[in-house]
Design a protein around this motif. Structure first.
Motif, PDB file in Angstrom:
ATOM      1  N   ASP A 189      56.657  14.878  32.995  1.00  0.00           N
ATOM      2  CA  ASP A 189      55.824  14.740  32.173  1.00  0.00           C
ATOM      3  C   ASP A 189      54.690  15.694  32.112  1.00  0.00           C
ATOM      4  O   ASP A 189      54.364  16.245  33.096  1.00  0.00           O
ATOM      5  N   LEU A 190      53.937  15.849  31.014  1.00  0.00           N
ATOM      6  CA  LEU A 190      52.929  16.858  30.769  1.00  0.00           C
ATOM      7  C   LEU A 190      51.772  16.081  30.098  1.00  0.00           C
ATOM      8  O   LEU A 190      51.762  15.387  29.141  1.00  0.00           O
ATOM      9  N   GLU A 191      50.309  16.130  30.831  1.00  0.00           N
ATOM     10  CA  GLU A 191      49.361  15.424  30.395  1.00  0.00           C
ATOM     11  C   GLU A 191      48.233  16.546  29.836  1.00  0.00           C
ATOM     12  O   GLU A 191      47.577  16.872  30.600  1.00  0.00           O
ATOM     13  N   ALA A 192      48.344  16.818  28.689  1.00  0.00           N
ATOM     14  CA  ALA A 192      47.324  17.597  28.034  1.00  0.00           C
ATOM     15  C   ALA A 192      46.526  17.007  26.594  1.00  0.00           C
ATOM     16  O   ALA A 192      46.328  17.806  25.832  1.00  0.00           O
ATOM     17  N   ALA A 193      46.664  15.811  26.487  1.00  0.00           N
ATOM     18  CA  ALA A 193      46.347  14.929  25.493  1.00  0.00           C
ATOM     19  C   ALA A 193      46.850  15.482  24.171  1.00  0.00           C
ATOM     20  O   ALA A 193      47.761  15.635  23.960  1.00  0.00           O
ATOM     21  N   CYS A 194      45.857  15.806  23.266  1.00  0.00           N
ATOM     22  CA  CYS A 194      46.341  16.133  21.964  1.00  0.00           C
ATOM     23  C   CYS A 194      47.123  17.537  21.717  1.00  0.00           C
ATOM     24  O   CYS A 194      47.661  17.709  21.032  1.00  0.00           O
ATOM     25  N   SER A 195      46.718  18.356  22.599  1.00  0.00           N
ATOM     26  CA  SER A 195      47.432  19.626  22.918  1.00  0.00           C
ATOM     27  C   SER A 195      48.655  19.511  23.442  1.00  0.00           C
ATOM     28  O   SER A 195      49.599  20.572  23.772  1.00  0.00           O
ATOM     29  N   GLY A 196      49.196  18.443  23.884  1.00  0.00           N
ATOM     30  CA  GLY A 196      50.387  18.312  24.844  1.00  0.00           C
ATOM     31  C   GLY A 196      51.719  18.827  24.231  1.00  0.00           C
ATOM     32  O   GLY A 196      52.432  19.503  25.030  1.00  0.00           O
ATOM     33  N   PHE A 197      51.951  18.633  22.863  1.00  0.00           N
ATOM     34  CA  PHE A 197      53.147  19.367  22.549  1.00  0.00           C
ATOM     35  C   PHE A 197      53.128  20.653  22.533  1.00  0.00           C
ATOM     36  O   PHE A 197      54.228  21.349  22.627  1.00  0.00           O
ATOM     37  N   LEU A 198      52.098  21.161  21.993  1.00  0.00           N
ATOM     38  CA  LEU A 198      52.075  22.707  22.103  1.00  0.00           C
ATOM     39  C   LEU A 198      52.055  23.238  23.708  1.00  0.00           C
ATOM     40  O   LEU A 198      52.717  24.335  23.876  1.00  0.00           O
ATOM     41  N   TYR A 199      51.320  22.762  24.359  1.00  0.00           N
ATOM     42  CA  TYR A 199      51.537  23.051  26.022  1.00  0.00           C
ATOM     43  C   TYR A 199      53.129  22.890  26.257  1.00  0.00           C
ATOM     44  O   TYR A 199      53.487  23.830  27.093  1.00  0.00           O
ATOM     45  N   GLY A 200      53.695  21.838  25.889  1.00  0.00           N
ATOM     46  CA  GLY A 200      55.084  21.714  26.235  1.00  0.00           C
ATOM     47  C   GLY A 200      55.908  22.620  25.721  1.00  0.00           C
ATOM     48  O   GLY A 200      56.906  23.203  26.453  1.00  0.00           O
ATOM     49  N   ILE A 201      55.566  22.843  24.380  1.00  0.00           N
ATOM     50  CA  ILE A 201      56.612  24.286  23.875  1.00  0.00           C
ATOM     51  C   ILE A 201      56.403  25.409  24.633  1.00  0.00           C
ATOM     52  O   ILE A 201      57.392  26.066  24.958  1.00  0.00           O
ATOM     53  N   THR A 202      55.047  25.462  24.850  1.00  0.00           N
ATOM     54  CA  THR A 202      54.728  26.953  25.570  1.00  0.00           C
ATOM     55  C   THR A 202      55.363  26.947  26.970  1.00  0.00           C
ATOM     56  O   THR A 202      55.961  28.102  27.399  1.00  0.00           O
TER      57      THR A 202
END
Ligand code: UT7
Length: 326
Positions: free
Chosen positions: A108-121
């Protein structure tokens, strides 16, 4: 280094629709206030017993189908969420089991609203190095479970849903052109759930004081959102050697129409090139951009060769901006 493309997208929204009129019956609010202050008309809410991994599973199946990738071909699963099924194990591991695969990396990745773009990156780094070929990035949120339904400053805004993307190496012009991630912990107190972690473990007092629900200082966030999003856009475009007028489609985080409009105006984009789904979906944190991307792809709003800008801002504070050639 290999380029990363999004080979397929998927999304899932729970069936239950909660309208502003429904909220008028629950708390001291009005359809007029919600629409004019946020742009939201209705949102989806999970059923009793439905958790983030259930939403993630549905979105993942559709993304894998679109990418023509079977579960056993996946190399890694990243789930971006602030509403995991439980504190641990990771919702990504729960999802892995639901998808019927074993052994592959899942976290899991916890970066709140930015999480999807953090995940893709993050996922794209494994594609770039050649380590992995098929990465599932999912953003899934059941925010209705951490919302205080007595707090009108948050319960009218947040909602549930999931979006997913399968990342693969690209061997043509398509793929990620540039990305930029950022964070500022000095704003960490602007939005979050105070209790239930190691700082303030669950106790009768924390439950009594409603500390397990999301608390937000909306105004403080609002002031920083427009500035941070524009700065993130500028950095990501500069890194990609691009200008505003080369962007064909813009998918911003769906927090508030009064945040999206000035950002879109600043980059000079026509309204029809700006993706809006918050009127129907509310703010789904990490899932907002993921769902919006899938909807835009399926509605044919994004075409091969288009340069798509995705930009987020949210709790942490975190922000992210990514340009991708479709
Ligand atoms: O995605 C994560 C990041 N989150 C964000 O980026 C959120 C950014 N912030 C926002 O979108 C806005 O700040 C909100 C939509 C949350 C609030 O809008 P606002 O224009 O900043 O309103 P406010 O908090 O300044 O409140 C204005 C008034 C207050 O009444 P008084 O004190 O002026 O009498 C509030 O009590 O509106 C009142 N109010 C409401 N009235 C009816 C607050 N919520 C409601 C409501 N219905 N639901």
């Amino acid at each position: 280094m290999r380029k990363t493309k999004i080979a397929g997208t998927g999304s899932y929204l729970p069936e239950k629709v909660l309208t502003n009129a429904d909220l008028e019956k629950m708390i001291d609010t009005s359809d007029e206030w919600i629409r004019t202050r946020t742009g939201i008309k209705e949102r989806r809410i999970v059923a009793q017993g439905q958790a983030s991994s259930d939403l993630a599973y549905e979105a993942s199946r559709k993304a894998m189908q679109a990418a023509q990738v079977k579960a056993e071909e996946l190399d890694m699963i990243i789930v971006a969420t602030i509403t995991p099924d439980m504190i641990f194990p990771a919702t990504a591991c729960v999802l892995q089991e639901k998808l019927g695969v074993k052994g592959i990396a899942a976290f899991d990745l916890e970066a709140a609203c930015s999480g999807f773009l953090y995940g893709i990156t993050i996922g794209s780094q494994f594609i770039a190095t050649g380590m992995y070929d098929n990465i599932l990035v999912v953003a899934a949120e059941a925010l209705s479970k951490i919302i205080d339904w007595k707090d009108r400053s948050t319960c009218v805004i947040f909602a549930d849903g999931a979006g997913a993307a399968v990342l693969q190496p690209s061997f043509d012009n398509s793929g990620i052109i540039s990305n930029y991630l950022g964070a500022d912990g000095t704003g960490a107190d602007l939005v979050g759930v105070p209790a239930g972690g190691s700082r303030l473990p669950a106790s009768q007092e924390t439950v009594r004081d409603r500390q397990h629900y999301m608390k937000m200082r909306g105004n403080g966030l609002f002031k920083r959102a427009v500035k941070a999003m524009i700065q993130a856009i500028d950095v990501s475009l500069e890194k990609g050697g691009l200008t505003y007028n080369e962007i064909d489609f813009f998918i911003p985080h769906q927090a508030n129409i009064r945040i999206i409009n000035p950002v879109a105006k600043r980059i000079g984009l026509d309204k029809n090139k700006v993706c809006i789904n918050l009127d129907q979906c509310g703010n789904m944190s990490a899932a907002s951009v993921a769902v919006a991307l899938d909807q835009a792809v399926r509605e044919g709003k994004i075409k091969k060769g288009d340069k798509v800008l995705l930009t987020c801002f949210g709790g942490g504070l975190t922000w992210a901006s990514l340009v991708i050639e479709w």
